[in-house]
Motif scaffolding. Sequence first.
Motif, PDB file in Angstrom:
ATOM      1  N   LEU A  43      -0.431   3.881  12.278  1.00 60.33           N
ATOM      2  CA  LEU A  43      -0.862   3.909  10.649  1.00 60.33           C
ATOM      3  C   LEU A  43      -1.831   3.399  10.774  1.00 60.33           C
ATOM      4  O   LEU A  43      -3.219   3.263  11.430  1.00 60.33           O
ATOM      5  CB  LEU A  43      -0.521   2.478  10.074  1.00 60.33           C
ATOM      6  N   GLY A  44      -2.847   4.834  10.046  1.00 57.47           N
ATOM      7  CA  GLY A  44      -4.433   4.769   9.478  1.00 57.47           C
ATOM      8  C   GLY A  44      -4.752   4.468   7.751  1.00 57.47           C
ATOM      9  O   GLY A  44      -3.789   4.242   7.728  1.00 57.47           O
ATOM     10  N   LEU A  45      -5.907   3.828   8.239  1.00 60.76           N
ATOM     11  CA  LEU A  45      -6.328   4.105   6.626  1.00 60.76           C
ATOM     12  C   LEU A  45      -5.708   5.515   5.466  1.00 60.76           C
ATOM     13  O   LEU A  45      -5.374   4.440   4.303  1.00 60.76           O
ATOM     14  CB  LEU A  45      -7.950   3.724   6.107  1.00 60.76           C
ATOM     15  N   GLU A  46      -5.019   6.229   6.004  1.00 55.98           N
ATOM     16  CA  GLU A  46      -4.691   7.156   5.062  1.00 55.98           C
ATOM     17  C   GLU A  46      -3.149   6.851   4.984  1.00 55.98           C
ATOM     18  O   GLU A  46      -2.771   7.765   4.464  1.00 55.98           O
ATOM     19  CB  GLU A  46      -5.351   8.445   6.088  1.00 55.98           C
ATOM     20  N   GLY A  47      -2.248   6.069   5.940  1.00 54.38           N
ATOM     21  CA  GLY A  47      -0.810   6.163   5.807  1.00 54.38           C
ATOM     22  C   GLY A  47      -0.871   6.306   7.387  1.00 54.38           C
ATOM     23  O   GLY A  47      -1.700   6.147   8.016  1.00 54.38           O
ATOM     24  N   ILE A  48       0.571   6.880   7.332  1.00 58.73           N
ATOM     25  CA  ILE A  48       1.059   7.853   8.175  1.00 58.73           C
ATOM     26  C   ILE A  48       0.522   9.246   8.249  1.00 58.73           C
ATOM     27  O   ILE A  48       0.439   9.940   7.074  1.00 58.73           O
ATOM     28  CB  ILE A  48       2.416   8.236   8.490  1.00 58.73           C
ATOM     29  N   THR A  49       0.104   9.985   9.457  1.00 62.59           N
ATOM     30  CA  THR A  49      -0.845  11.189   9.300  1.00 62.59           C
ATOM     31  C   THR A  49       0.793  11.966   9.482  1.00 62.59           C
ATOM     32  O   THR A  49       1.375  11.676  10.521  1.00 62.59           O
ATOM     33  CB  THR A  49      -1.745  11.382  10.930  1.00 62.59           C
ATOM     34  N   GLY A  50      -0.099  12.983   8.724  1.00 61.21           N
ATOM     35  CA  GLY A  50       1.171  13.654   8.719  1.00 61.21           C
ATOM     36  C   GLY A  50       2.610  13.885   7.577  1.00 61.21           C
ATOM     37  O   GLY A  50       3.038  14.843   7.228  1.00 61.21           O
ATOM     38  N   GLN A 110       1.415   4.870  -0.605  1.00 61.52           N
ATOM     39  CA  GLN A 110       1.513   5.851   1.429  1.00 61.52           C
ATOM     40  C   GLN A 110       3.017   5.239   2.182  1.00 61.52           C
ATOM     41  O   GLN A 110       2.920   5.274   2.938  1.00 61.52           O
ATOM     42  CB  GLN A 110      -0.102   4.913   2.240  1.00 61.52           C
ATOM     43  N   LEU A 111       3.407   3.758   1.932  1.00 64.57           N
ATOM     44  CA  LEU A 111       4.813   3.363   2.476  1.00 64.57           C
ATOM     45  C   LEU A 111       5.784   3.231   1.696  1.00 64.57           C
ATOM     46  O   LEU A 111       5.049   2.856   0.462  1.00 64.57           O
ATOM     47  CB  LEU A 111       4.330   2.922   3.522  1.00 64.57           C
ATOM     48  N   LEU A 169       9.845  -1.676  -2.338  1.00 68.68           N
ATOM     49  CA  LEU A 169       8.500  -1.638  -2.355  1.00 68.68           C
ATOM     50  C   LEU A 169       8.299  -0.730  -2.170  1.00 68.68           C
ATOM     51  O   LEU A 169       8.122   0.468  -1.052  1.00 68.68           O
ATOM     52  CB  LEU A 169       8.009  -2.698  -2.029  1.00 68.68           C
ATOM     53  N   VAL A 170       6.754  -0.414  -2.601  1.00 67.40           N
ATOM     54  CA  VAL A 170       5.433   0.808  -2.018  1.00 67.40           C
ATOM     55  C   VAL A 170       4.470   0.556  -2.182  1.00 67.40           C
ATOM     56  O   VAL A 170       4.373  -1.476  -2.146  1.00 67.40           O
ATOM     57  CB  VAL A 170       5.520   1.838  -2.944  1.00 67.40           C
ATOM     58  N   GLY A 171       3.452   0.269  -0.868  1.00 68.47           N
ATOM     59  CA  GLY A 171       2.217  -0.083  -0.122  1.00 68.47           C
ATOM     60  C   GLY A 171       1.338   1.268   0.527  1.00 68.47           C
ATOM     61  O   GLY A 171       1.790   2.031   0.657  1.00 68.47           O
ATOM     62  N   TYR A 172      -0.147   0.056   0.723  1.00 64.68           N
ATOM     63  CA  TYR A 172      -0.731   1.580   1.265  1.00 64.68           C
ATOM     64  C   TYR A 172      -1.320   0.334   2.313  1.00 64.68           C
ATOM     65  O   TYR A 172      -0.816  -0.759   2.580  1.00 64.68           O
ATOM     66  CB  TYR A 172      -1.991   1.714   0.706  1.00 64.68           C
TER      67      TYR A 172
END
Length: 202
Positions: A42-49, A77-78, A172-175
């Motif tokens: 996980l990066g701050l942008e979520g999952i890359t790709g 993001q998640l 749930l959704v989250g970031y």
Amino acid sequence: MDAALGALNIIPAWRLVGRVAEVLQTAKPDDFNTFACDSLELGLEGITGDRHGGFSRFSGGREPYYPRGTEMCNERQLSILAPDELGLIAERMDIDRLEAGWIGGNIVIEGMPHLSLIPPRTRLVFAGGAVVRVDGDNVPCRSAGKSIAAQFADRSGLDLAFPKLARRLRGLVGYVEKPGTILPGEEVTAHIPEQWIYQPES
């Protein structure tokens, strides 16, 4: 105003501990389905790709207050799911099972009762150091229903049944608040914030 504050039923902040049962990600950026993997980076942008990754996203039917296609902050993001809730949805839909990957899940957490009802602002702190901030419950949609229906070609109406039967069970959704790696089997602690019901004065 003081009387209103005094009447509030305030539930103190508390913690809930669970365990990561599974982590999943897409095989290609435009794929709705996700697949089990050894670890989730996980990066701050979520999952890359990932199709839901990125710092921003475009509004859709969930955001009627914006014109469709408006760029906005990506708080989705998640996708976080629970095995017991997936089992209950499957029971309601009269299917033998519901896999997290069929509805685009990324993190499956066991040991947290009523996961989908965990409130916004909760921090999910993973033992490896990653932290995911909960935005809220994930309202079930027909796209996920279509993905489920594709697994049961002999059944009709599952795409429409899912949004009705999975409400408040779809996780749930989250970031990502703090980057890191999430592994299956690791402990996760939900830091649930102080809660109250907001009601405007009459």
